[in-house]
Scaffold this motif. Structure first.
Motif, short mmCIF file in Angstrom:
data_model
loop_
_atom_site.label_atom_id
_atom_site.label_comp_id
_atom_site.label_asym_id
_atom_site.label_seq_id
_atom_site.Cartn_x
_atom_site.Cartn_y
_atom_site.Cartn_z
N LEU A 284 0.82 -1.21 0.00
CA LEU A 284 0.00 0.00 0.00
C LEU A 284 0.85 1.26 0.00
O LEU A 284 0.70 2.12 -0.86
CB LEU A 284 -0.94 0.01 1.21
CG LEU A 284 -1.74 1.32 1.39
CD1 LEU A 284 -2.62 1.58 0.18
CD2 LEU A 284 -2.57 1.29 2.66
N LYS A 285 1.76 1.35 0.97
CA LYS A 285 2.51 2.61 1.11
C LYS A 285 3.49 2.82 -0.05
O LYS A 285 3.33 3.74 -0.85
CB LYS A 285 3.26 2.65 2.44
CG LYS A 285 4.00 3.97 2.64
CD LYS A 285 4.73 4.01 3.96
CE LYS A 285 5.40 5.39 4.14
NZ LYS A 285 6.31 5.75 3.07
N GLY A 286 4.49 1.95 -0.15
CA GLY A 286 5.52 2.16 -1.15
C GLY A 286 5.04 1.88 -2.57
O GLY A 286 5.49 2.49 -3.52
N GLY A 287 4.12 0.91 -2.72
CA GLY A 287 3.72 0.49 -4.05
C GLY A 287 2.59 1.28 -4.67
O GLY A 287 2.52 1.42 -5.87
N PHE A 288 1.67 1.79 -3.88
CA PHE A 288 0.51 2.48 -4.43
C PHE A 288 0.44 3.93 -3.94
O PHE A 288 0.45 4.86 -4.75
CB PHE A 288 -0.78 1.73 -4.06
CG PHE A 288 -0.99 0.47 -4.85
CD1 PHE A 288 -1.73 0.47 -6.02
CD2 PHE A 288 -0.43 -0.73 -4.43
CE1 PHE A 288 -1.91 -0.69 -6.76
CE2 PHE A 288 -0.60 -1.89 -5.16
CZ PHE A 288 -1.34 -1.87 -6.33
N GLN A 289 0.35 4.11 -2.62
CA GLN A 289 0.11 5.45 -2.10
C GLN A 289 1.21 6.43 -2.46
O GLN A 289 0.95 7.61 -2.74
CB GLN A 289 -0.08 5.40 -0.58
CG GLN A 289 -0.54 6.73 0.02
CD GLN A 289 -1.86 7.23 -0.56
OE1 GLN A 289 -2.93 6.80 -0.17
NE2 GLN A 289 -1.79 8.12 -1.55
N ASP A 290 2.45 5.95 -2.47
CA ASP A 290 3.56 6.86 -2.77
C ASP A 290 3.63 7.25 -4.24
O ASP A 290 4.40 8.14 -4.62
CB ASP A 290 4.89 6.23 -2.35
CG ASP A 290 5.06 6.22 -0.83
OD1 ASP A 290 4.16 6.74 -0.14
OD2 ASP A 290 6.09 5.70 -0.35
N LEU A 291 2.83 6.58 -5.09
CA LEU A 291 2.90 6.84 -6.54
C LEU A 291 1.73 7.68 -7.04
O LEU A 291 1.58 7.90 -8.24
CB LEU A 291 2.95 5.52 -7.30
CG LEU A 291 4.19 4.65 -7.05
CD1 LEU A 291 4.09 3.34 -7.81
CD2 LEU A 291 5.47 5.39 -7.42
N THR A 292 0.88 8.15 -6.13
CA THR A 292 -0.27 8.97 -6.56
C THR A 292 -0.53 10.04 -5.51
O THR A 292 -0.27 9.83 -4.32
CB THR A 292 -1.53 8.10 -6.76
OG1 THR A 292 -2.63 8.96 -7.08
CG2 THR A 292 -1.87 7.30 -5.52
N ASP A 293 -1.05 11.18 -5.96
CA ASP A 293 -1.42 12.23 -5.01
C ASP A 293 -2.86 12.07 -4.54
O ASP A 293 -3.33 12.84 -3.71
CB ASP A 293 -1.21 13.63 -5.63
CG ASP A 293 -2.00 13.82 -6.92
OD1 ASP A 293 -2.64 12.85 -7.38
OD2 ASP A 293 -1.96 14.94 -7.47
N HIS A 294 -3.55 11.08 -5.06
CA HIS A 294 -4.88 10.74 -4.53
C HIS A 294 -4.73 9.92 -3.26
O HIS A 294 -3.72 9.24 -3.06
CB HIS A 294 -5.68 9.94 -5.56
CG HIS A 294 -6.27 10.79 -6.65
ND1 HIS A 294 -7.27 10.36 -7.50
CD2 HIS A 294 -6.00 12.06 -7.02
CE1 HIS A 294 -7.60 11.31 -8.34
NE2 HIS A 294 -6.83 12.36 -8.08
N THR A 295 -5.72 9.96 -2.39
CA THR A 295 -5.70 9.15 -1.17
C THR A 295 -6.26 7.76 -1.47
O THR A 295 -7.35 7.63 -2.04
CB THR A 295 -6.54 9.81 -0.07
OG1 THR A 295 -5.98 11.09 0.23
CG2 THR A 295 -6.55 8.96 1.20
N ILE A 296 -5.52 6.74 -1.09
CA ILE A 296 -5.93 5.35 -1.29
C ILE A 296 -6.22 4.72 0.07
O ILE A 296 -5.44 4.87 1.01
CB ILE A 296 -4.83 4.52 -2.00
CG1 ILE A 296 -4.38 5.21 -3.30
CG2 ILE A 296 -5.31 3.10 -2.26
CD1 ILE A 296 -5.46 5.32 -4.33
#
Length: 436
Positions: free
Chosen positions: A281-293
Motif C-alpha cells: 500500500l505505502k511504497g507500491g501504491f500510495q507513494d505513486l499517486t497524489d490521490h488518497t488510497i
C-alpha cells in the motif's frame, strides 16, 4: 584423494556457473562463516534496505545479550536460495535461517531444520501470533518456522475519486454485487472519464479470493479445486462489468501487469478499485499517486457469507538442525518475532509484524504514517475475518497462472467465448499440474 578431487571439480563447476560465493561457503572458505565460529549466525534475504535493517537488529541483540554474538549474513534475494542450498548440502548453513513456506516443507522433511516445539512456550512465545499464520510454518503439527511479518489481500479504493463523485466508501461486508454497483457508478458519475475497477479476471490471487468465498479454492492435493461453473461465473462477472465500463477495457488491461504498481490503473487514475497486498500500500501504491488510497476487505458472495481473505506469512525464521547454538538461536528468534526493538526497527518493511506484540508496539508509537496506520488497522480487521489458509501451491502454480491470464485476455479481446475458454483452461491447467 577422492574428496579433494570432487571438491576441486565442484569449485570448477561453480566458477563456470558463476556461483562461487555460495560454494565457498559450503567448503568452509566463506570469511563470514569462519569469523562466525562460536557465534550465532543469522542469514536473511531481501533488498539492501531490508538487509541493512536486519543487520542492525543482529547488532542490537548482541549489544543487549553480552553472552551471545550474532553474525549477520545478508544476501540479495536472487542469490539467497542457491547459497542456502549449497550451505545445506555442505553442512555449513547458518543457525537462524530466514526462509519461506515451501522451503520449510523441503528442508524440514529432509531433517535439515530443527523442530521448535521444545522451545515453545518457554523460549519462543507463539501466543501473540495468529493461528492461521502459525500453521503455515508447521510440519505434521510441529512448528518449524516462526512467521515474522505478514501479507493480506485487500481491495484498494481511490478515496479522492469516490469523494469527488459523492459515492459512499465500500463497507466491510460488501458483496460482489455491491462491488459491481460501485464500479458502474464510478463510470457513470464521472461522465465516463474513469473506469470503475481494474480487470483481475486473469489474476489467480483474485480468483482464489472469489473461490474461497464459495467454499472452494485454487488447489487441493496438487489439483484444481474448483468447478467449471465457478470459473464461468468468474469470467461472466468481469465480462458484464467490461461491457458497462465498470472495469477497464482489454486494451488498457493489457498494458498493466498485476503487481506492477506504476502501470496499475489505480495509480494511473484510470480506475477507482484494485486489489492490493497490504505490504504494497505505502511504497507500491500510495507513494505513486497524489490521490488518497484506502483499503478494505474483499467482497463476499452474501453479506453474511465467508470472506475469502487469509493471512500469508512474508517469511519465517527457522533453526538449523545442525546448529551448535540452538538455545541461543531460539532466544534470538523469539526476540526478533515478538520484541519491541525488532518491531520499531523493521516497522512494515516486510508487511505488518506477524506478532500482535509487534503490532501493538507500533500502534503505541507516535510516528506512524497514515498508510502504516491504515495497514495495521486493516490487518486486525482481516485477521478477524480470515479463514484457514489454503494448502501450499503446487510447483506448477506459476504456469497455471500464465494459462489463466492468457485465457482471460483471449476472452476480453473476444478471441474466444467464455464457453470455449473455460474448458480449455481446465484441461490445459490439469495437464500442466500433472506435468504433461
Amino acid at each position: 584423494m577422492t574428496t579433494q578431487f570432487n571438491r576441486r571439480r565442484f569449485l570448477q563447476a561453480g566458477l563456470a556457473a558463476g556461483v562461487l560465493t555460495p560454494l565457498l561457503s559450503a567448503c568452509n572458505l566463506d570469511p563470514a562463516a569462519k569469523e562466525a565460529k562460536g557465534s550465532v549466525r543469522f542469514s536473511s534475504y531481501g533488498d539492501p534496505t531490508k538487509l541493512g535493517l536486519r543487520s542492525k537488529l543482529a547488532d542490537k541483540y548482541t549489544a543487549g545479550h553480552q553472552n551471545v554474538k550474532m553474525v549477520f549474513e545478508g544476501t540479495a534475494t536472487a542469490e539467497y536460495w542457491d547459497k542456502l542450498a549449497t550451505q545445506m548440502a555442505g553442512g555449513n548453513a547458518p543457525d537462524v535461517i530466514n526462509i519461506d513456506g515451501p522451503r520449510i516443507g523441503q528442508y524440514g522433511a529432509a531433517g535439515a531444520l530443527q523442530s521448535l516445539q521444545k522451545y515453545i512456550p518457554d523460549t519462543i512465545d507463539t501466543k501473540p501470533i495468529d493461528h492461521n499464520l502459525l500453521v503455515q510454518g508447521q510440519l505434521k503439527g510441529e512448528q518449524f518456522g516462526i512467521p515474522v511479518a505478514m501479507s493480506t489481500y485487500s481491495i484498494g479504493y481511490d478515496v479522492t475519486v469516490l469523494d469527488q463523485l459523492g459515492l459512499e466508501h465500500p463497507q466491510e461486508t460488501w458483496t460482489w454485487s455491491d462491488y459491481a454497483a460501485l464500479a458502474n457508478q464510478v463510470r457513470q458519475k464521472s461522465g465516463k472519464k474513469i473506469y470503475g475497477a481494474e480487470d483481475p479476471s486473469g489474476d489467480t490471487a483474485s480468483l482464489q479470493i472469489f473461490l474461497r468465498g464459495k467454499g472452494e479454492d485454487l488447489y487441493k492435493d496438487g489439483s484444481l479445486a474448483f468447478t467449471d461453473a465457478s470459473l464461468t461465473e468468474w469470467f461472466e462477472y468481469w465480462a458484464a462489468l467490461r461491457s458497462t465500463g465498470g472495469t477497464i477495457p482489454a486494451d488498457i488491461a493489457a498494458q498493466s501487469v498485476y503487481g506492477d504498481w506504476p502501470t496499475g490503473p489505480l495509480v494511473k487514475k484510470q480506475a477507482a478499485l484494485a486489489h492490493i497486498q497490504t505490504p504494497n500500500l505505502k511504497g507500491g501504491f500510495q507513494d505513486l499517486t497524489d490521490h488518497t488510497i484506502d483499503i478494505t476487505l474483499p467482497p463476499r458472495h452474501t453479506k453474511d457469507g465467508q470472506c475469502g481473505t487469509f493471512p500469508a506469512p512474508s517469511s519465517f525464521l527457522s533453526l538449523n538442525a545442525k546448529s551448535q547454538r540452538q538455545d541461543d538461536a531460539a532466544g534470538f528468534i523469539n526476540w526478533f518475532a515478538n520484541g519491541a526493538d525488532a518491531a520499531k526497527t523493521l516497522r512494515l518493511i516486510s508487511g505488518p509484524p506477524a506478532s500482535a506484540a509487534g503490532r501493538d508496539v507500533l500502534l503505541k508509537g507516535s510516528d506512524l504514517t497514515a498508510s502504516e496506520k491504515q495497514v495495521l488497522a486493516y490487518t486486525d480487521l482481516a485477521l478477524k475475518n480470515s479463514s484457514a489458509p489454503p494448502q501450499a501451491s503446487p510447483a506448477a502454480a506459476t504456469a497455471v497462472g500464465d494459462l489463466l491470464l492468457k485465457v482471460s485476455q483471449d476472452i476480453a479481446f473476444n478471441k474466444i467465448s467464455i464457453k470455449q475458454g473455460v474448458p480449455k483452461f481446465m484441461a490445459d491447467a490439469a495437464k500442466t499440474l500433472d506435468g504433461k
